[in-house]
Design a protein around this motif. Structure first.
Motif, PDB file in Angstrom:
ATOM      1  N   ALA A  27     -14.018 -10.635  -7.177  1.00 46.20           N
ATOM      2  CA  ALA A  27     -13.064  -9.530  -7.748  1.00 46.20           C
ATOM      3  C   ALA A  27     -13.721  -8.834  -6.856  1.00 46.20           C
ATOM      4  CB  ALA A  27     -13.746  -9.439  -9.176  1.00 46.20           C
ATOM      5  N   ASN A  28     -15.696  -8.484  -6.254  1.00 47.55           N
ATOM      6  CA  ASN A  28     -16.404  -8.037  -6.121  1.00 47.55           C
ATOM      7  C   ASN A  28     -15.489  -7.719  -4.215  1.00 47.55           C
ATOM      8  OD1 ASN A  28     -17.969  -6.936  -7.834  1.00 47.55           O
ATOM      9  ND2 ASN A  28     -19.286  -9.304  -7.335  1.00 47.55           N
ATOM     10  N   ILE A  29     -15.018  -8.681  -3.587  1.00 48.18           N
ATOM     11  CA  ILE A  29     -14.960  -8.273  -2.137  1.00 48.18           C
ATOM     12  C   ILE A  29     -13.047  -7.262  -2.351  1.00 48.18           C
ATOM     13  CG2 ILE A  29     -13.551  -9.674  -0.662  1.00 48.18           C
ATOM     14  CD1 ILE A  29     -17.039  -9.616  -0.382  1.00 48.18           C
ATOM     15  N   GLU A  30     -12.780  -7.498  -3.520  1.00 49.75           N
ATOM     16  CA  GLU A  30     -11.360  -6.595  -3.756  1.00 49.75           C
ATOM     17  C   GLU A  30     -11.139  -5.885  -4.321  1.00 49.75           C
ATOM     18  OE1 GLU A  30      -8.570  -7.801  -2.491  1.00 49.75           O
ATOM     19  OE2 GLU A  30      -9.952  -9.100  -1.914  1.00 49.75           O
ATOM     20  N   SER A  31     -12.610  -5.683  -5.183  1.00 48.52           N
ATOM     21  CA  SER A  31     -12.954  -3.669  -5.128  1.00 48.52           C
ATOM     22  C   SER A  31     -13.580  -2.944  -3.853  1.00 48.52           C
ATOM     23  CB  SER A  31     -14.105  -3.967  -5.982  1.00 48.52           C
ATOM     24  OG  SER A  31     -14.558  -2.945  -6.641  1.00 48.52           O
ATOM     25  N   ILE A  32     -14.914  -4.047  -3.160  1.00 49.02           N
ATOM     26  CA  ILE A  32     -15.274  -3.241  -2.364  1.00 49.02           C
ATOM     27  C   ILE A  32     -13.293  -2.845  -1.007  1.00 49.02           C
ATOM     28  CG2 ILE A  32     -15.444  -3.696   0.043  1.00 49.02           C
ATOM     29  CD1 ILE A  32     -18.027  -3.117  -2.047  1.00 49.02           C
ATOM     30  N   ARG A  33     -12.628  -3.398  -0.972  1.00 49.55           N
ATOM     31  CA  ARG A  33     -11.194  -3.784  -0.076  1.00 49.55           C
ATOM     32  C   ARG A  33     -10.337  -2.461  -0.719  1.00 49.55           C
ATOM     33  NH1 ARG A  33      -9.478  -7.455   2.370  1.00 49.55           N
ATOM     34  NH2 ARG A  33     -10.199  -9.316   1.521  1.00 49.55           N
ATOM     35  N   GLU A  34     -10.667  -2.347  -2.158  1.00 53.42           N
ATOM     36  CA  GLU A  34      -9.861  -0.804  -3.093  1.00 53.42           C
ATOM     37  C   GLU A  34     -10.626   0.369  -2.450  1.00 53.42           C
ATOM     38  OE1 GLU A  34      -9.296   0.637  -7.290  1.00 53.42           O
ATOM     39  OE2 GLU A  34      -9.235  -1.846  -6.439  1.00 53.42           O
ATOM     40  N   LYS A  35     -11.871   0.143  -2.252  1.00 58.04           N
ATOM     41  CA  LYS A  35     -12.849   1.198  -2.430  1.00 58.04           C
ATOM     42  C   LYS A  35     -12.704   1.432  -0.507  1.00 58.04           C
ATOM     43  CE  LYS A  35     -13.741   1.549  -6.465  1.00 58.04           C
ATOM     44  NZ  LYS A  35     -12.748   2.392  -7.650  1.00 58.04           N
ATOM     45  N   TYR A  36     -12.279   0.806  -0.062  1.00 58.87           N
ATOM     46  CA  TYR A  36     -12.680   0.763   1.627  1.00 58.87           C
ATOM     47  C   TYR A  36     -11.114   1.412   1.808  1.00 58.87           C
ATOM     48  CZ  TYR A  36     -11.433   0.216   6.446  1.00 58.87           C
ATOM     49  OH  TYR A  36     -11.478   0.548   7.459  1.00 58.87           O
ATOM     50  N   ALA A  37     -10.218   1.415   0.992  1.00 58.08           N
ATOM     51  CA  ALA A  37      -8.616   1.504   1.905  1.00 58.08           C
ATOM     52  C   ALA A  37      -8.601   3.185   0.669  1.00 58.08           C
ATOM     53  CB  ALA A  37      -7.407   0.962   0.927  1.00 58.08           C
ATOM     54  N   GLU A  38      -8.798   3.696  -0.146  1.00 56.34           N
ATOM     55  CA  GLU A  38      -9.338   4.973  -0.390  1.00 56.34           C
ATOM     56  C   GLU A  38      -9.783   5.447  -0.097  1.00 56.34           C
ATOM     57  OE1 GLU A  38     -10.954   4.523  -4.495  1.00 56.34           O
ATOM     58  OE2 GLU A  38      -9.103   3.162  -5.753  1.00 56.34           O
ATOM     59  N   ALA A  39     -10.713   5.418   0.790  1.00 57.99           N
ATOM     60  CA  ALA A  39     -11.856   6.233   1.442  1.00 57.99           C
ATOM     61  C   ALA A  39     -11.908   6.732   3.138  1.00 57.99           C
ATOM     62  CB  ALA A  39     -13.695   5.938   1.247  1.00 57.99           C
ATOM     63  N   TYR A  40     -10.746   5.615   3.815  1.00 54.35           N
ATOM     64  CA  TYR A  40     -10.623   5.778   4.782  1.00 54.35           C
ATOM     65  C   TYR A  40      -8.710   5.219   5.093  1.00 54.35           C
ATOM     66  CZ  TYR A  40     -15.425   5.569   5.239  1.00 54.35           C
ATOM     67  OH  TYR A  40     -16.883   5.921   5.208  1.00 54.35           O
ATOM     68  N   ALA A  41      -8.425   4.936   4.009  1.00 50.29           N
ATOM     69  CA  ALA A  41      -6.711   4.611   4.495  1.00 50.29           C
ATOM     70  C   ALA A  41      -5.744   5.895   6.086  1.00 50.29           C
ATOM     71  CB  ALA A  41      -6.229   5.071   2.840  1.00 50.29           C
TER      72      ALA A  41
END
Length: 383
Positions: free
Chosen positions: A369-383
């Motif tokens: 869950a934490n890893i997927e949350s990091i992945r989601e926030k990464y996509a939001e910041a640098y998509a």
């Protein structure tokens, strides 16, 4: 067996007192810690583990026969002009440096494994300011790449401008940009031939961090490591050179002239505001460029910088006392930067890293869950 001499080296190299080391390790009395360093007492494994975590050294360090060879500490460019740049002797800063270097070394291994290759930062001579500006300007000047922004950020001065600058810098060159909550410095350059690093203070506004990033990149182009404080007025030659380089790269002279010609306001404050808004820079950087354009006097520049610094300190104090804020994983992604975050996630996906190791590097508890949350926030910041 834990080497008592190494324990003492770890404490002294971190500039910690016996009392602080004992408290951090949950040792009952400072006298007992002194006895441990003298070889008359022993630490429990848990106490040694606490101390290792506190000083940000791997536990294996305490079992070697000789102290490890740590990289030399960067110079403190905040010294006065009549002082030689001083070494850093601050525990919190040294601990931050160890954390950053651990991440850098991990990133280097991962990027090598993933065959991620970027052009190295070019070298520059100390007297080639124009050449350094020409290298940095395409990377950091908002007017040059504002159309690339995914959202309307150019005139809002939002964090999106900072994120985009990081992305451009890391995409074009082999360099990492980290952020730290450490408030004892506003910028840090860690030169390394293989993977140099810039560290920014998350206490600053996004616009101020863009200036600091450019300033520190100038240090790296000069093959220098060091701490500095871009908001203060300094006479130190190298610092003034990097300030000038950063200002001219962020706000190119030709574009500045065009803007000033179109600004009808006469007051310096209004002109500063226009420059800061147009080029996504701090008010301090805008004021310096206005002075360099001979639009304001040096005395007025000093007063403006003093006012802006006082405002910045007030904002830092206000943020410390406020509740709420962005999602912690979004904050973590911002602090780690695009290349590091993406490399760790890709290494996890390819089974180069375990979920436990990846979570440690990303600064979260090991769970999907934490890893997927990091992945989601990464996509939001640098998509």
């Amino acid at each position: 067996m834990i080497n008592a001499a190494i324990l003492r080296w770890a404490r002294e190299s971190s500039y910690l007192s016996v009392e602080a080391a004992a408290a951090a390790s949950h040792v009952s009395r400072p006298e007992k810690w002194s006895a441990v360093e003298a070889g008359r007492e022993k630490l429990t494994f848990r106490q040694a583990e606490r101390f290792a975590h506190y000083v940000r050294l791997p536990m294996r360090t305490f079992y070697v026969s000789e102290p490890p060879a740590e990289e030399s500490l960067p110079r403190d460019f905040r010294s006065r002009a009549d002082e030689e740049a001083a070494p850093i002797r601050d525990f919190a800063v040294i601990r931050t440096l160890r954390e950053i270097r651990t991440k850098r070394d991990a990133a280097l291994r991962i990027m090598t494994e993933l065959h991620i290759s970027r052009p190295p930062l070019p070298a520059a001579e100390t007297d080639s300011a124009l050449a350094i500006v020409s290298t940095l300007e395409p990377l950091v000047c908002a007017a040059r790449w504002a159309s690339e922004l995914r959202i309307e950020a150019r005139h809002s001065g939002s964090a999106r401008g900072l994120s985009h600058t990081k992305e451009v810098v890391e995409r074009e060159h082999r360099v990492l940009v980290f952020e730290s909550s450490e408030a004892r410095f506003r910028g840090c350059a860690l030169w390394s031939l293989q993977l140099p690093v810039v560290v920014l203070s998350s206490q600053d506004t996004p616009n101020a961090r863009r200036f600091t990033l450019t300033h520190e990149l100038a240090h790296l182009l000069l093959r220098q490591s060091g701490f500095c404080d871009p908001a203060s007025w300094r006479n130190e030659q190298i610092e003034r050179l990097c300030d000038e380089i950063a200002g001219r790269a962020l706000v190119p002279s030709m574009l500045l002239s065009e803007l000033l010609a179109s600004v009808r306001a006469r007051s310096a404050a209004r002109k500063v505001e226009a420059i800061a808004r147009e080029f996504i820079v701090s008010h301090s950087a805008a004021a310096v460029r206005l002075w360099q354009a001979k639009e304001i006097s040096q005395d007025l520049l000093r007063r403006l910088l003093s006012d802006y610094r006082e405002y910045w300190l007030q904002q830092v104090a206000r943020r410390r006392g406020s509740d709420g804020g962005p999602h912690p994983h979004a904050t973590q992604v911002r602090r780690l930067g695009p290349t590091f975050t993406d490399s760790v996630l890709r290494a996890l996906d390819r089974d180069i890293l375990s979920i436990s190791k990846a979570a440690t590097l990303l600064g979260v508890r090991p769970s999907h869950a934490n890893i997927e949350s990091i992945r989601e926030k990464y996509a939001e910041a640098y998509a």
